[in-house]
Scaffold this active site. Structure first.
Site, PDB file in Angstrom:
ATOM      1  N   HIS A 135       0.622  -1.385   0.105  1.00 24.97           N
ATOM      2  CA  HIS A 135      -0.159   0.175  -0.142  1.00 24.97           C
ATOM      3  C   HIS A 135       0.505   1.334  -0.002  1.00 24.97           C
ATOM      4  CE1 HIS A 135      -3.275   2.965   1.240  1.00 24.97           C
ATOM      5  NE2 HIS A 135      -2.603   2.758   1.862  1.00 24.97           N
ATOM      6  N   ASP A 169       1.868   1.828  -3.525  1.00 28.44           N
ATOM      7  CA  ASP A 169       1.313   2.437  -4.305  1.00 28.44           C
ATOM      8  C   ASP A 169       1.048   3.983  -3.941  1.00 28.44           C
ATOM      9  OD1 ASP A 169      -0.916   1.756  -5.943  1.00 28.44           O
ATOM     10  OD2 ASP A 169      -2.230   2.198  -4.210  1.00 28.44           O
TER      11      ASP A 169
END
Length: 106
Positions: free
Chosen positions: A75, A78
């Site tokens: 995450h 990202d």
């Protein structure tokens, strides 16, 4: 500092950078161009901090240190990648806004 806190710092710096860029875009829409450069600098600084953390982790892994890869780490990566992409797009949008305003003021 534990790995989760390190990863959270990437997410936090990425979020800060994204906020600065959207604020800069908002200033462009208001015609407040003199306020944009400072916001972009703050965004670049935050991205730099996130990138430094990422680079440090990559160096450790390259040196043979096993790093825990988690959904949180994915995450964070990202978020950083998306922020950099959005920064590039918003920068172009700001320039387009300047061009449009310059043409309409002729």
């Amino acid at each position: 500092m534990d790995i989760e806190q390190i990863i959270m710092n990437i997410i936090i710096y990425s979020g800060d950078a994204r906020s600065y860029m959207y604020e800069a875009l908002s200033k462009a829409r208001e015609g407040k161009y003199d306020e944009i450069n400072g916001l972009i600098k703050q965004a670049n600084d935050a991205i730099g901090k996130a990138h430094d953390i990422q680079t440090s982790m990559l160096q450790k892994e390259a040196e043979g240190e096993a790093l825990k890869v988690s959904i949180l780490f994915v995450h964070a990566q990202d978020q950083l990648m998306t922020t950099i992409s959005e920064k590039n797009l918003i920068t172009e949008m700001i320039e387009m806004t300047k061009d449009i305003n310059a043409l309409s003021n002729k």
